[in-house]
Structure formats: C-alpha cells, structure tokens
Design a protein around this motif. Structure first.
Motif, short mmCIF file in Angstrom:
data_model
loop_
_atom_site.label_atom_id
_atom_site.label_comp_id
_atom_site.label_asym_id
_atom_site.label_seq_id
_atom_site.Cartn_x
_atom_site.Cartn_y
_atom_site.Cartn_z
N PHE A 259 -14.78 -16.26 5.87
CA PHE A 259 -13.34 -16.01 5.94
C PHE A 259 -12.92 -16.04 7.40
O PHE A 259 -13.35 -15.22 8.20
CB PHE A 259 -13.00 -14.68 5.27
N ARG A 260 -12.08 -17.01 7.70
CA ARG A 260 -11.74 -17.27 9.09
C ARG A 260 -10.56 -16.44 9.58
O ARG A 260 -10.52 -16.03 10.73
CB ARG A 260 -11.42 -18.76 9.24
N TYR A 261 -9.58 -16.22 8.70
CA TYR A 261 -8.36 -15.54 9.12
C TYR A 261 -8.20 -14.24 8.32
O TYR A 261 -8.42 -14.23 7.10
CB TYR A 261 -7.13 -16.43 8.87
N TRP A 262 -7.81 -13.21 9.02
CA TRP A 262 -7.70 -11.88 8.40
C TRP A 262 -6.34 -11.26 8.68
O TRP A 262 -5.74 -11.47 9.74
CB TRP A 262 -8.79 -10.95 8.98
N GLY A 263 -5.88 -10.48 7.71
CA GLY A 263 -4.69 -9.69 7.93
C GLY A 263 -5.03 -8.37 8.60
O GLY A 263 -6.20 -8.07 8.85
N GLN A 264 -4.00 -7.58 8.84
CA GLN A 264 -4.18 -6.30 9.53
C GLN A 264 -4.48 -5.16 8.56
O GLN A 264 -4.90 -4.08 8.99
CB GLN A 264 -2.93 -5.97 10.34
N GLY A 265 -4.27 -5.40 7.30
CA GLY A 265 -4.60 -4.39 6.31
C GLY A 265 -3.42 -3.52 5.91
O GLY A 265 -2.45 -3.38 6.65
N THR A 266 -3.54 -2.95 4.72
CA THR A 266 -2.55 -2.00 4.22
C THR A 266 -3.30 -0.81 3.64
O THR A 266 -4.29 -0.97 2.93
CB THR A 266 -1.61 -2.65 3.18
N GLN A 267 -2.82 0.38 3.98
CA GLN A 267 -3.52 1.60 3.55
C GLN A 267 -3.15 1.96 2.12
O GLN A 267 -1.97 1.99 1.75
CB GLN A 267 -3.13 2.75 4.48
N GLY B 39 0.81 -1.20 0.00
CA GLY B 39 0.00 0.00 0.00
C GLY B 39 0.85 1.25 0.00
O GLY B 39 2.07 1.20 0.12
N GLY B 40 0.18 2.38 -0.15
CA GLY B 40 0.89 3.65 -0.15
C GLY B 40 0.09 4.72 -0.83
O GLY B 40 -1.12 4.57 -1.04
N LEU B 41 0.77 5.79 -1.17
CA LEU B 41 0.15 6.92 -1.85
C LEU B 41 0.38 6.79 -3.35
O LEU B 41 1.52 6.60 -3.79
CB LEU B 41 0.76 8.23 -1.33
N VAL B 42 -0.67 6.90 -4.09
CA VAL B 42 -0.57 6.78 -5.55
C VAL B 42 -1.46 7.83 -6.20
O VAL B 42 -2.50 8.20 -5.64
CB VAL B 42 -0.95 5.35 -6.00
N GLN B 43 -1.05 8.30 -7.34
CA GLN B 43 -1.83 9.32 -8.05
C GLN B 43 -3.01 8.70 -8.78
O GLN B 43 -2.95 7.52 -9.19
CB GLN B 43 -0.94 10.06 -9.04
N PRO B 44 -4.06 9.45 -8.97
CA PRO B 44 -5.19 8.94 -9.76
C PRO B 44 -4.74 8.48 -11.14
O PRO B 44 -3.89 9.11 -11.77
CB PRO B 44 -6.12 10.16 -9.86
N GLU C 272 -11.71 7.46 -4.89
CA GLU C 272 -12.66 6.65 -4.11
C GLU C 272 -12.15 5.25 -3.81
O GLU C 272 -12.79 4.49 -3.08
CB GLU C 272 -14.02 6.58 -4.82
N ASP C 273 -11.00 4.88 -4.35
CA ASP C 273 -10.37 3.61 -4.00
C ASP C 273 -9.57 3.72 -2.70
O ASP C 273 -9.05 2.71 -2.20
CB ASP C 273 -9.44 3.13 -5.11
N THR C 274 -9.46 4.92 -2.18
CA THR C 274 -8.74 5.11 -0.92
C THR C 274 -9.41 4.32 0.19
O THR C 274 -10.60 4.49 0.46
CB THR C 274 -8.71 6.60 -0.56
N ALA C 275 -8.64 3.45 0.82
CA ALA C 275 -9.19 2.57 1.84
C ALA C 275 -8.06 1.73 2.43
O ALA C 275 -6.94 1.73 1.92
CB ALA C 275 -10.25 1.64 1.24
N VAL C 276 -8.39 1.03 3.48
CA VAL C 276 -7.51 -0.02 3.99
C VAL C 276 -7.91 -1.32 3.30
O VAL C 276 -9.09 -1.67 3.29
CB VAL C 276 -7.62 -0.16 5.52
#
Length: 122
Positions: A109-117, A8-13, A88-92
């Motif tokens: 879904f039994r197992y989940w990750g912590q997410g990436t912004q 994840g990270g910052l990306v331009q439209p 609008e795709d900005t999310a975790v």
C-alpha cells in the motif's frame, strides 16, 4: 495524492459505524484500497481490502463477519461498514491505496490517509 478518512467518532457497544475514504490526486480505478486500524499501544491491524473494480473483497479470518468494504469509483470513495461494535474495536482507522487486494502486505500500500478515530464506549 490524498486519502481522507471520515466518519469516526464515539459509538456505543453494539452500534454500527460507516467510515469513508475520499481519494483525490490519482485514478481510483488503478488501485486496490485497504482498511487498517491501530489501537493505542498495539500494532497496526489489517481489516480488509477491495479490488480495483470494486467487485472483490478480501478479509482475513479474524475480520470476517462484522466488516464490510465497498467502493464507488464514480464517487471516488471507499467505505468501511463496521457492525456490532465492541470496545476492542477502539482504534484509529486508516485507508490506503495499493497494488494488491488479496492477502496484501502493508508494503504493497503506497498511499495512506491520516486516519479517523473510532471510540467504542458506553
């Protein structure tokens, strides 16, 4: 059991991003892997899922076209390619391991990750 998202990270439209989900502590071959996202103040949204063997994918109609899920069981990773990014795709973004890949429900879904912004902004 652990799932760790990265990329994840910052990306331009208009740009693209490839997210990875690294799994450990269980045999990836036995689980379908789904991708979800949750924007601030909004409900979690299902993006798509890939089957146990990686040969089949499912995307709800709202997600078809810009999202591509793939998996490499030998490398214990599942990827999410996102193209033509919009603000609008900005999310975790989360990956999860579960028992169903076709029209799955969150509770399957039994197992989940912590997410990436992921932040899409100019």
């Amino acid at each position: 059991v652990q799932l760790v998202e990265s990329g994840g990270g910052l990306v331009q439209p208009g740009g693209s991003l490839r997210l990875s989900c690294e799994v450990s502590g269980f045999t990836l071959d036995y689980y379908a892997i789904g991708w979800f996202r949750q924007a601030s103040g909004k409900e979690r949204e299902f993006i798509g899922a890939v089957s146990f063997n990686g040969l089949m994918t499912y995307y709800p109609d709202s997600m078809k076209g810009r999202f591509i899920i793939s998996r490499d069981n030998a490398k214990t990773t599942v990827s999410l390619q996102v193209n033509s990014l919009k603000p609008e795709d900005t999310a975790v973004y989360y990956c999860a391991a579960g028992s169903a890949w076709y029209e799955p429900k969150s509770y399957e879904f039994r197992y989940w990750g912590q997410g990436t912004q992921v932040t899409v902004s100019s």
